[in-house]
Enzyme design. Structure first.
Site, mmCIF file in Angstrom:
data_model
loop_
_atom_site.group_PDB
_atom_site.id
_atom_site.type_symbol
_atom_site.label_atom_id
_atom_site.label_comp_id
_atom_site.label_asym_id
_atom_site.label_seq_id
_atom_site.Cartn_x
_atom_site.Cartn_y
_atom_site.Cartn_z
ATOM 1 N N PHE A 93 3.658 -2.158 5.311
ATOM 2 C CA PHE A 93 4.209 -1.695 4.031
ATOM 3 C C PHE A 93 5.733 -1.874 4.044
ATOM 4 C CE2 PHE A 93 5.418 1.585 0.948
ATOM 5 C CZ PHE A 93 4.492 1.366 -0.051
ATOM 6 N N ASP A 136 1.587 5.248 10.646
ATOM 7 C CA ASP A 136 1.737 5.562 9.228
ATOM 8 C C ASP A 136 0.338 5.836 8.680
ATOM 9 O OD1 ASP A 136 1.993 5.556 6.446
ATOM 10 O OD2 ASP A 136 3.694 4.176 6.501
ATOM 11 N N TYR A 181 0.487 12.012 -1.826
ATOM 12 C CA TYR A 181 0.176 11.797 -3.252
ATOM 13 C C TYR A 181 -0.913 10.763 -3.469
ATOM 14 C CZ TYR A 181 3.848 8.325 -2.298
ATOM 15 O OH TYR A 181 4.618 7.342 -1.741
ATOM 16 N N LYS A 182 -1.455 10.217 -2.378
ATOM 17 C CA LYS A 182 -2.554 9.246 -2.505
ATOM 18 C C LYS A 182 -3.882 10.012 -2.397
ATOM 19 C CE LYS A 182 0.555 5.583 -1.184
ATOM 20 N NZ LYS A 182 1.228 4.881 -0.094
ATOM 21 N N ARG A 224 -6.496 -4.745 -5.760
ATOM 22 C CA ARG A 224 -7.002 -3.675 -4.899
ATOM 23 C C ARG A 224 -7.861 -2.727 -5.718
ATOM 24 N NH1 ARG A 224 -2.254 -0.763 -1.722
ATOM 25 N NH2 ARG A 224 -1.827 -0.115 -3.856
HETATM 26 C C1 LIG Z 1 2.632 4.789 -0.014
HETATM 27 C C2 LIG Z 1 3.166 4.419 1.314
HETATM 28 C C3 LIG Z 1 4.452 4.814 1.717
HETATM 29 C C4 LIG Z 1 5.324 5.559 0.770
HETATM 30 O O1 LIG Z 1 6.537 5.978 1.287
HETATM 31 P P1 LIG Z 1 7.478 6.876 0.366
HETATM 32 O O2 LIG Z 1 8.573 7.279 1.224
HETATM 33 O O3 LIG Z 1 6.624 7.996 -0.167
HETATM 34 O O4 LIG Z 1 7.923 6.034 -0.779
HETATM 35 C C5 LIG Z 1 4.862 4.456 2.990
HETATM 36 N N1 LIG Z 1 4.067 3.739 3.819
HETATM 37 C C6 LIG Z 1 2.827 3.353 3.440
HETATM 38 C C7 LIG Z 1 1.957 2.583 4.384
HETATM 39 C C8 LIG Z 1 2.355 3.657 2.178
HETATM 40 O O5 LIG Z 1 1.151 3.257 1.800
#
Ligand SMILES: *Cc1c(COP(=O)(O)O)cnc(C)c1O
Length: 424
Positions: free
Chosen positions: A139, A216, A241-242, A391
């Site tokens: 990511f 992560d 938030y997911k 997705r």
């Molecule tokens: C959604 C997501 C993030 C989000 O990071 P934020 O700091 O909340 O913007 C980070 N890493 C992964 C793998 C994600 O899917």
């Protein structure tokens, strides 16, 4: 050519699939879960819960209660209860969703900031090791913050090309780490392919090389059972938030394995990580344990919603959520094989359920146009990831088998329309 009449009518080629899905929905032991969320009967299928989870009904009630009673009436007095929330909610999250014993998780800040704190602390603990390893397809925020840390400290960032469908394996990680490696940052579930990594296997390989793992968990927490303590993970962070449904911008969490807490010091020295935040004249001296990973004032409204999200998943049962998620993604893979492959879609997610998170990714040369079309029509909500990926997130508590058929029907019809427009 696919019949362009709307999916859902008897005459469509999807009538059989819809009938089959309706039967699966009737037999779904988790069907009641959808009622726990704010949903409308006319909602289009929502296959983006992997990006932003739906609003739990209980969270709306809690939000009003915290705002009105605790903030509106209690005012500053409410801090006596609020101060403990990052660790209290962290412990519960650890217990219900992370397989982490108490005193190892806090809820605070964003995933990006937490990953930065963890990675910086790990690098400081292994100053003689000049290499940081990650997945080249990780990511973006993960890659950027490692690049920043590496530039800052003149370290080498080793970006590894893992299999683009299957993701990192212990063998592949093993050949990327060595005595020069300080840390390895990987996603537990890949945000593009949905591949689920072998956390225990990879953590073992990294430990054997004398390096530390940072996981992560953004795309696995709330969707896949996680066993941080048992897997020998060192450090982890993820967002809420997911699949955790705590709302846009809700605070993230971080985990530091107990055996590392004395050895690691995070770089953002704020008053909330201090022994006594209100001893204002004293110089910074971190508190004992996981609290030392806090920095500033806790985000109370968001924390309350994380707590609701965790309690809701505790009621649903993570194992039941995972079982339904596998049933959904298996069913979707079958639908893709039968109806979308012939239209130029290619599966870009592991076929084997145990290697998959809770999403199915497809590739199509004209994915961007297809998604723009569906966005305009509003008939289904899913997401596009450049250059050619669609997705389909299958958040188990709120996704039905019928949603999957409707989404596949929309994709099939749009793809057929593109082709016939070209011809015409
Ligand atoms: C959604 C997501 C993030 C989000 O990071 P934020 O700091 O909340 O913007 C980070 N890493 C992964 C793998 C994600 O899917």
């Amino acid at each position: 050519m696919t019949d362009p009449s709307p999916v859902g009518e008897e005459s469509t080629p999807f009538a059989e699939e819809l009938a089959e899905a309706a039967a699966l929905d009737r037999a779904d032991p988790l069907a009641w879960a959808r009622e726990q969320f704010h949903t409308g009967a006319q909602d289009p299928p929502y296959l983006d819960g992997n990006s932003l989870g739906r609003l739990p009904r209980r969270s709306l009630i809690r939000l009003l209660q915290v705002a009105e009673e605790e903030w509106g009436h209690g005012l500053v007095r409410s801090w006596s209860g609020w101060m403990g929330m990052p660790t209290r909610v962290g412990d519960r999250l650890g217990e219900v969703l992370l397989g982490a014993g108490p005193g190892q998780v806090v809820v605070a800040d964003s995933t990006s900031v937490n990953l930065y704190k963890l990675a910086a602390a790990a690098l400081d603990a292994l100053p003689e090791r000049p290499v940081v390893v990650t997945d080249r397809a990780n990511f973006p925020t993960d890659r950027y913050l490692l690049a920043g840390l590496a530039a800052d400290r003149r370290l080498k960032l080793r970006s590894v090309d893992f299999d683009e469908v299957m993701g990192p394996t212990p063998e592949a990680v093993g050949s990327a780490v060595g005595p020069d490696t300080a840390l390895v940052l990987l996603s537990h579930v890949d945000y593009r392919s949905g591949a689920l990594a072998d956390m225990a296997g990879i953590s073992g390989v990294v430990r054997d090389a004398g390096a530390l793992t940072v996981w992560d968990l953004s795309h696995s927490v709330g969707a896949v059972p996680i066993t941080l303590d048992q897997s020998g993970a060192d450090l982890a962070a993820g967002c809420t938030y997911k699949y955790l449904n705590a709302g846009p911008g809700s605070p993230a969490f971080l985990y530091v394995s107990r055996h590392l807490q004395r050895r690691l010091q995070q770089p953002i020295w704020g008053w909330m990580g201090k022994r006594d935040p209100f001893a204002m004249e004293e110089p910074y001296s971190p508190q004992e344990g996981i609290g030392s990973f806090l920095s500033g004032t806790p985000q109370i409204l968001g924390l309350a919603l994380v707590e609701e999200g965790v309690e809701l998943l505790a009621e649903l049962g993570v194992e039941r959520v995972r079982a339904k998620s596998l049933a959904l993604t298996d069913h979707l893979v079958g639908l893709v094989d039968r109806t979308l492959e012939p239209l130029g879609f290619r599966l870009a997610t592991p076929r084997e359920g145990q290697r998959r998170g809770s999403q199915v990714t497809l590739r199509h040369p004209r994915a961007r146009e297809l998604c723009e079309r569906l966005d305009r029509s509003g008939e289904v909500i899913l997401d596009f990831r450049p250059p050619d990926r669609v997705r389909l997130g299958c958040a188990a508590p709120t996704t039905s088998f019928t949603d999957l058929v409707r989404a596949v029907g929309s994709l099939a019809r749009s793809a057929a329309e593109l082709v016939s427009e070209d011809a015409g």
